[in-house]
Write a protein that holds these residues in place. Structure first.
Motif, mmCIF file in Angstrom:
data_model
loop_
_atom_site.group_PDB
_atom_site.id
_atom_site.type_symbol
_atom_site.label_atom_id
_atom_site.label_comp_id
_atom_site.label_asym_id
_atom_site.label_seq_id
_atom_site.Cartn_x
_atom_site.Cartn_y
_atom_site.Cartn_z
ATOM 1 N N VAL A 182 1.064 -1.487 0.075
ATOM 2 C CA VAL A 182 0.299 0.187 0.447
ATOM 3 C C VAL A 182 0.578 1.307 0.006
ATOM 4 O O VAL A 182 1.617 1.628 0.984
ATOM 5 N N LYS A 183 0.181 2.122 -1.072
ATOM 6 C CA LYS A 183 1.373 2.910 -1.231
ATOM 7 C C LYS A 183 1.029 4.384 -1.354
ATOM 8 O O LYS A 183 -0.480 4.652 -1.280
ATOM 9 N N ARG A 184 1.117 5.807 -0.671
ATOM 10 C CA ARG A 184 0.660 6.843 -1.391
ATOM 11 C C ARG A 184 -0.766 7.518 -0.438
ATOM 12 O O ARG A 184 -1.648 7.657 -1.625
ATOM 13 N N VAL A 185 -0.943 6.561 0.412
ATOM 14 C CA VAL A 185 -2.740 6.832 1.199
ATOM 15 C C VAL A 185 -2.442 8.430 1.336
ATOM 16 O O VAL A 185 -1.783 8.701 2.613
ATOM 17 N N PHE A 186 -3.475 9.078 1.200
ATOM 18 C CA PHE A 186 -3.701 10.284 1.799
ATOM 19 C C PHE A 186 -4.736 10.838 1.395
ATOM 20 O O PHE A 186 -5.677 10.876 0.171
ATOM 21 N N VAL A 187 -5.461 12.200 2.001
ATOM 22 C CA VAL A 187 -6.810 12.741 2.142
ATOM 23 C C VAL A 187 -6.933 13.874 2.525
ATOM 24 O O VAL A 187 -5.685 14.770 3.558
ATOM 25 N N ARG A 188 -6.810 14.850 1.537
ATOM 26 C CA ARG A 188 -6.622 16.205 2.282
ATOM 27 C C ARG A 188 -7.933 16.702 4.048
ATOM 28 O O ARG A 188 -8.983 16.048 3.729
ATOM 29 N N GLU A 189 -6.969 17.410 4.456
ATOM 30 C CA GLU A 189 -7.072 17.863 5.101
ATOM 31 C C GLU A 189 -9.338 18.558 5.694
ATOM 32 O O GLU A 189 -10.133 17.511 7.068
ATOM 33 N N GLU A 190 -9.318 19.323 4.558
ATOM 34 C CA GLU A 190 -10.870 19.311 5.012
ATOM 35 C C GLU A 190 -12.066 17.795 4.601
ATOM 36 O O GLU A 190 -12.877 17.727 5.630
ATOM 37 N N TYR A 191 -11.080 16.819 3.913
ATOM 38 C CA TYR A 191 -11.736 15.538 4.035
ATOM 39 C C TYR A 191 -11.878 14.550 5.219
ATOM 40 O O TYR A 191 -11.997 13.434 5.332
ATOM 41 N N ARG A 192 -10.927 14.987 6.295
ATOM 42 C CA ARG A 192 -10.430 13.919 6.761
ATOM 43 C C ARG A 192 -11.468 13.454 8.061
ATOM 44 O O ARG A 192 -12.092 13.964 8.541
ATOM 45 N N GLY A 193 -11.874 12.510 8.962
ATOM 46 C CA GLY A 193 -12.878 12.158 9.583
ATOM 47 C C GLY A 193 -13.982 11.852 9.002
ATOM 48 O O GLY A 193 -14.937 11.445 9.809
ATOM 49 N N GLN A 194 -13.843 11.393 7.837
ATOM 50 C CA GLN A 194 -15.295 10.947 6.921
ATOM 51 C C GLN A 194 -15.395 10.037 6.324
ATOM 52 O O GLN A 194 -15.908 9.329 5.289
ATOM 53 N N ASN A 195 -13.895 9.506 6.491
ATOM 54 C CA ASN A 195 -13.688 7.814 6.312
ATOM 55 C C ASN A 195 -13.400 7.565 4.504
ATOM 56 O O ASN A 195 -13.520 6.961 3.925
ATOM 57 N N VAL A 196 -13.081 8.676 4.092
ATOM 58 C CA VAL A 196 -12.467 8.737 2.849
ATOM 59 C C VAL A 196 -11.524 7.436 2.845
ATOM 60 O O VAL A 196 -11.347 7.043 1.517
ATOM 61 N N GLY A 197 -10.533 7.943 3.394
ATOM 62 C CA GLY A 197 -9.205 6.969 3.769
ATOM 63 C C GLY A 197 -9.960 5.268 3.527
ATOM 64 O O GLY A 197 -9.548 4.725 3.353
ATOM 65 N N GLY A 198 -10.823 5.318 4.457
ATOM 66 C CA GLY A 198 -11.464 4.051 4.615
ATOM 67 C C GLY A 198 -11.561 3.656 3.689
ATOM 68 O O GLY A 198 -12.098 1.892 2.740
ATOM 69 N N GLN A 199 -12.763 4.137 2.647
ATOM 70 C CA GLN A 199 -13.166 3.415 1.240
ATOM 71 C C GLN A 199 -12.531 2.804 0.639
ATOM 72 O O GLN A 199 -12.650 2.406 -0.070
#
Length: 178
Positions: free
Chosen positions: A87-104
Motif C-alpha cells: 500500500v502506497k501514497r494514502v492521503f486525504v485532504r485535511e477538510e475531508y479527514r474524519g469522513q472515512n474517505v481513507g477507509g473507502q
C-alpha cells in the motif's frame, strides 16, 4: 477512468476512480502528501531517504476519491512479491479527514489486491501518523517487523494483513467506521 465505487457521505457523493500513475490529480495529491509529511516530520531533508521508495511510475493500481470533480484523496498499490502487494501514497485532504474517505480508499485497495490474486498486503508508515495507524488497524492491518528497505529505519512502522477468500471474517466492515 474507471469508476470503482460511489459513496453518499452526508449529502456529498464521493466517487472512487481508478486512474493511471501519471494522472494529474494523483500527482497533485502526492505533492500535497509530501508537503504534509515535510511539516509533520520536521522538514524535507528528514524524508530524503524515503523519496526513492515513492516513485509514482512504479505504482500498479492508483485510486482517487472525488467529491464531484474535486480530488480529495488518493491511494495506490505496488507489487512487492508474487504473494505481497504494498500500500502506497494514502492521503486525504485535511477538510475531508474524519469522513472515512481513507477507509473507502483502503477498502477498494483490499478488493483490488484480492482480485489480483495477492495473499498479503504490507505498508510502511510512521508511528507519529497516529490517525493513519488507527485507520490501518481498523482495516485489519497489524504491526509487523520492518521489511525490505525499511528494516534499518527505526522511525518506520510497518504493518500487514492477510487477504483473500480464505481470510474470515473479511474484515472490511471495520474500514467503514470513522
Amino acid at each position: 477512468m474507471e469508476q470503482v465505487k460511489s459513496v453518499d457521505m452526508d449529502r456529498q457523493m464521493i466517487a472512487i476512480k481508478q486512474v493511471g500513475y501519471d494522472n494529474g490529480d494523483f500527482i497533485m495529491l502526492c505533492e500535497e502528501l509530501d508537503a504534509f509529511l515535510n511539516v509533520a516530520i520536521g522538514g524535507e531533508s528528514k524524508r530524503e531517504k524515503y523519496k526513492k521508495f515513492n516513485h509514482l511510475d512504479t505504482m500498479d493500481v492508483v485510486l482517487i476519491a472525488y467529491d464531484k470533480e474535486n480530488p480529495v484523496g488518493c491511494a495506490a498499490l505496488r507489487k512487492y512479491s508474487t504473494e505481497k502487494i504494498e500500500v502506497k501514497r494514502v492521503f486525504v485532504r485535511e477538510e475531508y479527514r474524519g469522513q472515512n474517505v481513507g477507509g473507502q480508499l483502503l477498502e477498494q485497495l483490499i478488493l483490488q489486491a484480492e482480485k489480483m490474486g495477492y495473499s498479503r498486503m504490507i505498508l510502511e508508515t510512521g508511528a507519529f501518523l497516529a490517525a493513519s495507524v488507527r485507520l490501518y488497524q481498523r482495516c485489519g492491518f497489524e504491526q509487523i517487523e520492518n521489511y525490505g528497505a525499511y528494516k534499518d529505519m527505526p522511525e518506520s512502522l510497518c504493518m500487514g494483513r492477510k487477504i483473500g477468500k480464505e481470510v474470515k471474517p473479511h474484515g472490511l466492515t471495520s474500514c467503514f467506521q470513522s
